[in-house]
Design an enzyme around this catalytic site. Structure first.
Site, PDB file in Angstrom:
ATOM      1  N   HIS A  90       1.054  -0.315  -7.724  1.00 22.67           N
ATOM      2  CA  HIS A  90      -0.023  -0.471  -6.742  1.00 22.67           C
ATOM      3  C   HIS A  90      -1.281   0.120  -7.392  1.00 22.67           C
ATOM      4  O   HIS A  90      -1.182   1.044  -8.219  1.00 22.67           O
ATOM      5  CB  HIS A  90       0.361   0.329  -5.491  1.00 22.67           C
ATOM      6  N   ASP A 145       5.488   7.261  -7.645  1.00 25.54           N
ATOM      7  CA  ASP A 145       4.859   6.787  -6.414  1.00 25.54           C
ATOM      8  C   ASP A 145       5.989   6.436  -5.442  1.00 25.54           C
ATOM      9  O   ASP A 145       6.699   5.449  -5.634  1.00 25.54           O
ATOM     10  CB  ASP A 145       4.007   5.554  -6.761  1.00 25.54           C
ATOM     11  N   GLN A 190       6.629   3.423  -1.082  1.00 29.03           N
ATOM     12  CA  GLN A 190       7.505   2.385  -0.510  1.00 29.03           C
ATOM     13  C   GLN A 190       8.971   2.785  -0.505  1.00 29.03           C
ATOM     14  O   GLN A 190       9.785   2.094   0.106  1.00 29.03           O
ATOM     15  CB  GLN A 190       7.359   1.060  -1.283  1.00 29.03           C
ATOM     16  N   LYS A 209       3.715   5.288   6.127  1.00 25.14           N
ATOM     17  CA  LYS A 209       4.674   4.238   5.727  1.00 25.14           C
ATOM     18  C   LYS A 209       6.078   4.578   6.197  1.00 25.14           C
ATOM     19  O   LYS A 209       6.988   3.772   6.096  1.00 25.14           O
ATOM     20  CB  LYS A 209       4.696   4.093   4.204  1.00 25.14           C
ATOM     21  N   CYS A 269      -2.908  -5.272  -3.446  1.00 26.25           N
ATOM     22  CA  CYS A 269      -3.368  -4.136  -4.269  1.00 26.25           C
ATOM     23  C   CYS A 269      -2.500  -3.953  -5.509  1.00 26.25           C
ATOM     24  O   CYS A 269      -2.220  -2.818  -5.924  1.00 26.25           O
ATOM     25  CB  CYS A 269      -3.419  -2.839  -3.478  1.00 26.25           C
TER      26      CYS A 269
HETATM   27  N1  7TS Z   1       1.750   2.901  -3.622  1.00 22.51           N
HETATM   28  C1  7TS Z   1       2.437   1.872  -3.122  1.00 22.51           C
HETATM   29  C2  7TS Z   1       3.671   1.402  -3.818  1.00 22.51           C
HETATM   30  C3  7TS Z   1       1.979   1.254  -1.957  1.00 22.51           C
HETATM   31  O1  7TS Z   1       2.660   0.223  -1.458  1.00 22.51           O
HETATM   32  C4  7TS Z   1       0.807   1.723  -1.328  1.00 22.51           C
HETATM   33  C5  7TS Z   1       0.235   1.055  -0.104  1.00 22.51           C
HETATM   34  C6  7TS Z   1       0.160   2.823  -1.877  1.00 22.51           C
HETATM   35  C7  7TS Z   1       0.652   3.383  -3.032  1.00 22.51           C
HETATM   36  C8  7TS Z   1      -1.048   3.421  -1.249  1.00 22.51           C
HETATM   37  O2  7TS Z   1      -0.686   4.100  -0.124  1.00 22.51           O
HETATM   38  P1  7TS Z   1      -1.814   4.814   0.747  1.00 22.51           P
HETATM   39  O3  7TS Z   1      -1.072   5.411   1.878  1.00 22.51           O
HETATM   40  O4  7TS Z   1      -2.467   5.799  -0.135  1.00 22.51           O
HETATM   41  O5  7TS Z   1      -2.745   3.731   1.184  1.00 22.51           O
HETATM   42  N2  7TS Z   1       0.586  -0.278   0.019  1.00 22.51           N
HETATM   43  C9  7TS Z   1       0.070  -1.168   0.873  1.00 22.51           C
HETATM   44  C10 7TS Z   1       0.542  -2.469   0.960  1.00 22.51           C
HETATM   45  O6  7TS Z   1       1.466  -2.903   0.299  1.00 22.51           O
HETATM   46  N3  7TS Z   1      -0.159  -3.138   1.889  1.00 22.51           N
HETATM   47  O7  7TS Z   1      -1.081  -2.306   2.401  1.00 22.51           O
HETATM   48  C11 7TS Z   1      -0.944  -1.079   1.770  1.00 22.51           C
END
Ligand code: 7TS
Length: 414
Positions: free
Chosen positions: A126, A203, A206, A229, A369
């Protein structure tokens, strides 16, 4: 394994309940990889902080402030046990995974990566676990290298082994891809990284909603997650780091409550974890995250995984039967972690999602992303359905029925 009535479980999620008549909403939420829905206990815990314990934590010595501190620090203990960290000092509250990884990039990366060094990421990162390393390698003059994945989304460990060298200082990988749902063998990658003296940053955005995390067993140096999440609130995330490494790092942000003492021109920083938590913290968010962890412990990964797999199988097998659809990644539902990213021949992914939206099914279309991965797969954008244990067979069937009509409704015949 506990058995639950899924309809009863869904009733715990206010968004699934129609406020007007109390019946379950006729709306399929299949965008769980973007953010999960939250059970009422999480929303209540957040509200309860403001209603009953609100004061600035870690500051006052009057009872309310002590209570606020307790709520916040209990949440930290909860996270510590949840991911099996050694100590609460290793749990740093951030806003989200993005901030957690930026913390590592600025406070560890910029200090430890020099010209001639290498940082290794996977092609499926991501942007949150890519852009910080682009920054570190650009500023330091180091090289950013990529582990490319196989057709089914897996990583060839021989290739990984060959890419990690004495020059590698950081290996940054996602545990689960937000596009392919593939699970990366982070424990094995950590071992290879450590053999060459590199640190591993994982990371976990997910993975945490779907599988038990044991940072000690995985032997990872840093692990990032987002509350939103995993049934928790938005605006609260976690960075786990090994104490010995965090101890040596400089703060990321500077300001209130992260100091021991300050003089005109200098400051002595606080001990871990407060050194990394400048300013007023998100205590209500932490309380919500604590409730989310307790919620997940009540339901259990075993039950969640069984349902997710049943639903993913139903969706994947159903998609395979519809002509002109390509699902990216593995052929096996087991390797998708509830994430199905696909294309429909001739139809733009945004049009696919519009058809689904018209049928009251929420999915995401775009690059998710993860643009380098999509470029690697040879597409600009895709449509993604992402499932959670609380989705239902009826929702999957509705999704499949809608998918079967996409080409015809967009004027391409069946
Ligand atoms: N890493 C992964 C694997 C993700 O899927 C996401 C967000 C992030 C980092 C970032 O997370 P945040 O909480 O800092 O925003 N992924 C997604 C998605 O797949 N659709 O919207 C956000």
């Amino acid at each position: 394994m506990p058995e639950f009535d899924i309809n009863k479980l869904r009733e715990e999620f206010p968004l699934f309940v129609n406020e007007k008549n109390g019946s379950v909403l006729d709306f399929a939420y299949l965008d769980n990889a973007a953010t999960s829905q939250r059970p009422k206990c999480v929303i209540d815990a957040e509200m309860e902080f403001y209603e009953k314990h609100n004061a600035n934590p870690l500051r006052g010595s009057y009872p309310l402030s002590v209570e606020a501190t307790d709520v916040y620090e209990n949440a930290r203990k909860s996270v510590k046990s949840f991911i099996n960290a050694n100590s609460s000092s290793e749990i740093i509250f951030t806003r989200n995974t993005s901030e957690s990884i930026n913390l590592v990039a600025y406070s560890y990366g910029l200090e430890n990566v020099k010209e001639g060094d290498e940082v290794l990421v996977s092609i499926m990162e991501h942007h949150s676990n890519l852009l910080p390393w682009q920054m570190v390698t650009k500023k330091s003059g180091a090289t950013l290298k990529f582990i490319e994945c196989e057709q089914d989304g897996s990583l060839d460990m021989e290739k990984v082994k060959n890419l990690i060298s004495d020059r590698t200082k950081i290996v940054a990988v996602t545990q689960v891809s937000n596009v392919l749902g593939a699970v990366n063998p982070v424990k094995e990658i950590a071992k290879l990284a450590h053999e060459k003296g590199a640190v591993i940053v994982v990371d976990g955005a997910q993975s945490t909603p779907h599988m038990k995390i044991d940072v000690k067993d995985l032997d990872v140096d840093f692990f990032a997650l987002s509350g939103h999440k995993m049934f928790g609130p938005m605006g609260i995330g976690v960075l786990y780091g090994k104490e010995a490494i965090l101890d040596k790092m400089q703060p990321f942000l500077r300001g209130g409550e992260m100091i021991d003492s300050v003089s005109r021109y200098d400051a002595v920083y606080a001990e871990l974890p407060h050194k990394f938590e400048a300013g007023t913290v998100n205590a209500a968010g932490a309380a919500g995250l604590d409730a989310a962890i307790k919620y997940m412990q009540r339901i259990g990964y075993e039950y969640m995984q069984e349902r997710e797999l049943m639903l993913t199988k139903r969706a994947l097998e159903g998609l395979k039967k519809i002509p002109h659809i390509t699902v990216y990644g593995s052929d096996l539902a087991e390797r998708h972690t509830g994430i199905l990213t696909f294309k429909v021949d001739d139809v733009h992914p945004h049009d696919v999602s519009e058809v689904l939206i018209a049928d009251k099914i929420a999915v995401r279309a775009g690059h998710h992303c993860a643009q380098p991965l999509l470029q690697y797969l040879g597409v600009n954008s895709t449509t993604r359905a992402s499932l959670m244990f609380y989705n239902t067979e009826e929702e999957i069937d509705k999704f499949l029925e809608s998918m079967a009509t996409v080409r015809e409704r967009m004027g391409y015949g069946k």
